[in-house]
Design an enzyme around this catalytic site. Structure first.
Site, mmCIF file in Angstrom:
data_model
loop_
_atom_site.group_PDB
_atom_site.id
_atom_site.type_symbol
_atom_site.label_atom_id
_atom_site.label_comp_id
_atom_site.label_asym_id
_atom_site.label_seq_id
_atom_site.Cartn_x
_atom_site.Cartn_y
_atom_site.Cartn_z
ATOM 1 N N TYR A 137 -2.624 -2.697 -6.177
ATOM 2 C CA TYR A 137 -3.802 -1.299 -6.466
ATOM 3 C C TYR A 137 -4.130 -0.368 -5.453
ATOM 4 O O TYR A 137 -4.842 0.380 -5.747
ATOM 5 C CB TYR A 137 -5.005 -2.287 -7.111
ATOM 6 C CG TYR A 137 -5.884 -3.136 -5.925
ATOM 7 C CD1 TYR A 137 -6.571 -2.705 -5.194
ATOM 8 C CD2 TYR A 137 -5.888 -4.397 -6.085
ATOM 9 C CE1 TYR A 137 -7.226 -3.330 -4.201
ATOM 10 C CE2 TYR A 137 -6.181 -5.317 -5.145
ATOM 11 C CZ TYR A 137 -7.183 -4.564 -4.153
ATOM 12 O OH TYR A 137 -7.878 -5.448 -3.495
ATOM 13 N N GLY A 138 -3.537 -0.826 -4.003
ATOM 14 C CA GLY A 138 -4.160 0.420 -3.119
ATOM 15 C C GLY A 138 -3.104 0.786 -2.148
ATOM 16 O O GLY A 138 -2.128 1.306 -2.790
ATOM 17 N N LEU A 189 -0.533 -0.598 -0.930
ATOM 18 C CA LEU A 189 0.814 -1.270 -1.176
ATOM 19 C C LEU A 189 1.605 -0.524 -2.373
ATOM 20 O O LEU A 189 2.617 -0.650 -2.804
ATOM 21 C CB LEU A 189 0.814 -2.699 -1.506
ATOM 22 C CG LEU A 189 0.562 -3.488 -0.412
ATOM 23 C CD1 LEU A 189 -0.007 -4.850 -0.772
ATOM 24 C CD2 LEU A 189 1.737 -3.880 0.544
ATOM 25 N N GLU A 243 -3.098 -8.763 4.347
ATOM 26 C CA GLU A 243 -4.404 -9.003 3.805
ATOM 27 C C GLU A 243 -5.589 -9.907 4.288
ATOM 28 O O GLU A 243 -6.583 -9.828 3.878
ATOM 29 C CB GLU A 243 -4.366 -9.350 2.306
ATOM 30 C CG GLU A 243 -3.355 -8.114 1.459
ATOM 31 C CD GLU A 243 -3.803 -6.848 1.379
ATOM 32 O OE1 GLU A 243 -4.828 -6.471 1.896
ATOM 33 O OE2 GLU A 243 -3.272 -6.200 0.378
#
Length: 118
Positions: free
Chosen positions: A7-8, A10, A73
């Site tokens: 969602y970001g 990546l 992450e």
């Protein structure tokens, strides 16, 4: 093989997409449940608040790529990876890994789409 929902950074067009560029893109979609997305340079999705669905992309990744994503992450100490249902825009539902982080900033992204951060 595992399905990951990104969602970001990546996502396509963002700085860390290079890590999954050779993985199979499944579809765009959104979380079935509502969460809260905050951003401070990078996004954080909190599972303790319900604000909006989170928008992103689904990818099929190998265990090696998943390991590399965990390293990026900081799973499980910084972001925590959990499986959640993701609905594609065509209506299919996948159970996919999503990285959660309870960091909250002043920048709540009410739409749930990191592309709307500006």
């Amino acid at each position: 093989m595992e399905i990951v929902f990104v969602y970001g950074t990546l996502r396509m067009g963002y700085s860390n997409h290079r890590l999954i560029i050779d993985c199979r893109f499944i579809d765009e979609g959104r979380t079935v449940k509502e969460y809260a997305m905050y951003a401070n340079g990078i996004p954080y999705v909190s599972e303790t608040e319900e604000v909006s669905q989170i928008y992103g992309e689904l990818y099929l990744v190998s265990s090696k790529i998943l390991f590399n994503l965990d390293m990026l992450e900081g799973h499980p100490s910084w972001y925590k990876r959990k499986k959640v249902p993701i609905e594609t825009f065509s209506g299919k539902i996948y159970n996919a890994w999503l990285y959660f982080n309870e960091t909250k900033t002043n920048n709540l992204i009410k739409s749930g789409d990191y592309a709307d951060k500006i």
